[in-house]
Motif scaffolding. Structure first.
Motif, PDB file in Angstrom:
ATOM      1  N   CYS A 125      37.988  78.170   3.453  1.00  0.00           N
ATOM      2  CA  CYS A 125      38.469  76.805   3.622  1.00  0.00           C
ATOM      3  C   CYS A 125      38.839  76.573   5.081  1.00  0.00           C
ATOM      4  N   LEU A 126      38.392  75.457   5.625  1.00  0.00           N
ATOM      5  CA  LEU A 126      38.689  75.137   7.016  1.00  0.00           C
ATOM      6  C   LEU A 126      40.150  74.741   7.197  1.00  0.00           C
ATOM      7  N   THR A 127      40.770  74.221   6.154  1.00  0.00           N
ATOM      8  CA  THR A 127      42.145  73.742   6.264  1.00  0.00           C
ATOM      9  C   THR A 127      43.175  74.852   6.132  1.00  0.00           C
ATOM     10  N   GLY A 128      42.739  76.040   5.661  1.00  0.00           N
ATOM     11  CA  GLY A 128      43.693  77.130   5.466  1.00  0.00           C
ATOM     12  C   GLY A 128      44.649  76.855   4.332  1.00  0.00           C
ATOM     13  N   CYS A 129      44.145  76.288   3.239  1.00  0.00           N
ATOM     14  CA  CYS A 129      45.008  75.892   2.121  1.00  0.00           C
ATOM     15  C   CYS A 129      45.490  77.071   1.285  1.00  0.00           C
ATOM     16  N   GLY A 130      44.951  78.259   1.538  1.00  0.00           N
ATOM     17  CA  GLY A 130      45.341  79.424   0.753  1.00  0.00           C
ATOM     18  C   GLY A 130      44.268  79.900  -0.205  1.00  0.00           C
ATOM     19  N   GLN A 131      43.199  79.139  -0.338  1.00  0.00           N
ATOM     20  CA  GLN A 131      42.086  79.541  -1.188  1.00  0.00           C
ATOM     21  C   GLN A 131      41.461  80.824  -0.646  1.00  0.00           C
ATOM     22  N   GLN A 132      41.231  81.804  -1.515  1.00  0.00           N
ATOM     23  CA  GLN A 132      40.603  83.048  -1.098  1.00  0.00           C
ATOM     24  C   GLN A 132      39.132  82.814  -0.777  1.00  0.00           C
ATOM     25  N   VAL A 133      38.579  83.676   0.060  1.00  0.00           N
ATOM     26  CA  VAL A 133      37.161  83.617   0.399  1.00  0.00           C
ATOM     27  C   VAL A 133      36.344  83.656  -0.888  1.00  0.00           C
ATOM     28  N   TRP A 134      35.300  82.802  -0.955  1.00  0.00           N
ATOM     29  CA  TRP A 134      34.505  82.726  -2.185  1.00  0.00           C
ATOM     30  C   TRP A 134      33.013  82.774  -1.860  1.00  0.00           C
ATOM     31  N   PRO A 135      32.173  83.179  -2.838  1.00  0.00           N
ATOM     32  CA  PRO A 135      30.727  83.248  -2.608  1.00  0.00           C
ATOM     33  C   PRO A 135      30.136  81.865  -2.366  1.00  0.00           C
ATOM     34  N   ALA A 164      34.544  73.248   3.977  1.00  0.00           N
ATOM     35  CA  ALA A 164      34.398  74.704   4.003  1.00  0.00           C
ATOM     36  C   ALA A 164      33.559  75.103   5.219  1.00  0.00           C
ATOM     37  N   ARG A 165      33.680  76.356   5.608  1.00  0.00           N
ATOM     38  CA  ARG A 165      32.884  76.925   6.691  1.00  0.00           C
ATOM     39  C   ARG A 165      32.438  78.318   6.280  1.00  0.00           C
ATOM     40  N   PRO A 166      31.398  78.851   6.900  1.00  0.00           N
ATOM     41  CA  PRO A 166      30.990  80.227   6.585  1.00  0.00           C
ATOM     42  C   PRO A 166      32.085  81.222   6.955  1.00  0.00           C
ATOM     43  N   ASN A 167      32.201  82.265   6.160  1.00  0.00           N
ATOM     44  CA  ASN A 167      33.187  83.318   6.433  1.00  0.00           C
ATOM     45  C   ASN A 167      32.592  84.302   7.442  1.00  0.00           C
ATOM     46  N   ILE A 168      32.346  83.777   8.637  1.00  0.00           N
ATOM     47  CA  ILE A 168      31.717  84.513   9.737  1.00  0.00           C
ATOM     48  C   ILE A 168      32.653  84.494  10.944  1.00  0.00           C
ATOM     49  N   LEU A 169      32.758  85.616  11.617  1.00  0.00           N
ATOM     50  CA  LEU A 169      33.521  85.688  12.862  1.00  0.00           C
ATOM     51  C   LEU A 169      32.671  85.092  13.972  1.00  0.00           C
ATOM     52  N   MET A 170      33.064  83.917  14.456  1.00  0.00           N
ATOM     53  CA  MET A 170      32.315  83.227  15.497  1.00  0.00           C
ATOM     54  C   MET A 170      32.939  83.507  16.863  1.00  0.00           C
ATOM     55  N   PHE A 171      32.380  82.908  17.897  1.00  0.00           N
ATOM     56  CA  PHE A 171      32.914  83.095  19.245  1.00  0.00           C
ATOM     57  C   PHE A 171      34.231  82.324  19.387  1.00  0.00           C
ATOM     58  N   GLY A 172      35.247  82.983  19.936  1.00  0.00           N
ATOM     59  CA  GLY A 172      36.541  82.337  20.112  1.00  0.00           C
ATOM     60  C   GLY A 172      37.153  81.889  18.796  1.00  0.00           C
ATOM     61  N   ASP A 173      36.975  82.691  17.776  1.00  0.00           N
ATOM     62  CA  ASP A 173      37.344  82.289  16.410  1.00  0.00           C
ATOM     63  C   ASP A 173      38.718  82.845  16.036  1.00  0.00           C
ATOM     64  N   TRP A 174      39.740  81.985  16.056  1.00  0.00           N
ATOM     65  CA  TRP A 174      41.083  82.395  15.671  1.00  0.00           C
ATOM     66  C   TRP A 174      41.398  82.035  14.222  1.00  0.00           C
ATOM     67  N   SER A 175      40.481  81.372  13.539  1.00  0.00           N
ATOM     68  CA  SER A 175      40.746  80.936  12.169  1.00  0.00           C
ATOM     69  C   SER A 175      39.922  81.692  11.131  1.00  0.00           C
ATOM     70  N   TRP A 176      39.153  82.694  11.600  1.00  0.00           N
ATOM     71  CA  TRP A 176      38.360  83.478  10.660  1.00  0.00           C
ATOM     72  C   TRP A 176      39.279  84.214   9.697  1.00  0.00           C
ATOM     73  N   ASP A 177      38.917  84.201   8.414  1.00  0.00           N
ATOM     74  CA  ASP A 177      39.684  84.893   7.381  1.00  0.00           C
ATOM     75  C   ASP A 177      39.050  86.260   7.126  1.00  0.00           C
ATOM     76  N   PRO A 178      39.703  87.360   7.534  1.00  0.00           N
ATOM     77  CA  PRO A 178      39.117  88.702   7.384  1.00  0.00           C
ATOM     78  C   PRO A 178      39.405  89.351   6.033  1.00  0.00           C
ATOM     79  N   ALA A 179      39.910  88.583   5.081  1.00  0.00           N
ATOM     80  CA  ALA A 179      40.367  89.177   3.819  1.00  0.00           C
ATOM     81  C   ALA A 179      39.258  89.904   3.075  1.00  0.00           C
ATOM     82  N   ARG A 180      38.019  89.452   3.181  1.00  0.00           N
ATOM     83  CA  ARG A 180      36.915  90.138   2.513  1.00  0.00           C
ATOM     84  C   ARG A 180      36.388  91.305   3.353  1.00  0.00           C
ATOM     85  N   THR A 181      36.351  91.123   4.662  1.00  0.00           N
ATOM     86  CA  THR A 181      35.742  92.117   5.547  1.00  0.00           C
ATOM     87  C   THR A 181      36.645  93.310   5.826  1.00  0.00           C
ATOM     88  N   GLN A 182      37.953  93.082   5.949  1.00  0.00           N
ATOM     89  CA  GLN A 182      38.845  94.170   6.327  1.00  0.00           C
ATOM     90  C   GLN A 182      38.817  95.333   5.330  1.00  0.00           C
TER      91      GLN A 182
END
Length: 270
Positions: A125-135, A164-182
């Motif tokens: 979620c782009l808004t950071g509402c708390g929704q977990q990363v989803w397929p 929504a946005r892709p769960n991808i680490l982009m350039f200068g990305d401070w809003s990426w959610d690493p919950a799936r990748t970590q």
């Protein structure tokens, strides 16, 4: 190196997908050949792979990522992936900066793949509402091939309805959610530590990982530091600068097929 290994680590960059027909975005000219409309706009890959566009011009952002999502969904992994699957009779893991999901599509289990830059096949979620990363399985993006802009409706959050946005680490990305990748990265680190603790011999096969963003190359070099068993397959940058390992200046698919044939020869049987 490969015959004597107890375990195998595959480290892959963008060059791994070239033989499947995927662009590697190497330099502005390579990117613009793959996406001519962006040449007219003067936009480079680094400028498009920026999360700011999802806020200020979501049709532009999703035009780029929506096209890539469709491309990756329709791409068939090349024969080299099958070779690596056959080599996985021993313990194996994958470390990749690719976001295309090609290893899973080729039959590798999701729990042995560490995608250090995330995956286009998952959304956040782009808004950071708390929704977990989803397929992203249900997401469909219509893109005008002339303008490379996406048409509404754009993918949205199932919880709040926001963009929504892709769960991808982009350039200068401070809003990426690493919950799936970590957890993937933690499992990868734990696996390497267990191999060292048990004294097991690890071979590292690095494929198509360049020096511009050296995350994958560094991982391959660190993982193979103690054994020196690094096989680097790279058309343009094959040198193994720490002096241990073998560099092969050739494409991924042909090289993996040739290595497999060599391994199946008389010395590799029995």
């Amino acid at each position: 190196m490969l015959r004597g290994a107890d375990a195998l680590l595959i480290c892959a960059g963008a060059g791994m997908g070239v033989d499947s027909g995927l662009p590697d975005f190497r330099g502005p000219e390579g990117f613009w050949r793959a996406y001519p409309p962006y040449r007219a706009l003067g936009l480079r890959f680094e400028e498009l792979a920026d999360p700011v566009h999802f806020a200020d011009d979501p049709e532009l952002a999703w035009g780029f990522y929506g096209h890539r999502l469709g491309l990756y969904r329709s791409t068939v992994p090349h024969e080299g992936f099958g070779v690596l699957r056959a080599w996985a009779r021993r313990p194996v893991r994958v470390f990749t900066s690719n976001v295309d999901g090609q290893f899973q599509r080729a039959g590798f289990a999701d729990d042995v793949v560490a995608e250090c830059h995330g995956s286009i096949h998952h959304l956040q979620c782009l808004t950071g509402c708390g929704q977990q990363v989803w397929p992203a399985d249900g997401a469909s993006v219509q893109v005008d091939p002339m303008t490379m802009r996406a048409a509404a409706p754009l993918p949205s959050c199932p919880a709040c309805g926001g963009l929504a946005r892709p769960n991808i680490l982009m350039f200068g990305d401070w809003s990426w959610d690493p919950a799936r990748t970590q957890p993937q990265l933690d499992a990868h680190t734990g696996w390497l530590r267990s191999l060292r603790a048990e004294g097991r011999r690890l071979a590292v096969v690095e494929i198509g990982a360049g020096t511009a963003v050296p995350t994958v190359r560094r991982q391959a070099e660190l993982a193979s530091a103690s054994s020196g068993a690094l096989v680097r397959i790279n058309v343009r940058e094959p040198a193994v600068r720490h002096g241990r390992g073998v560099g092969i200046a050739a494409p991924a698919a042909a090289t993996l097929l040739a290595l497999d044939e060599h391994l199946r020869g008389p010395a590799g049987r029995g």
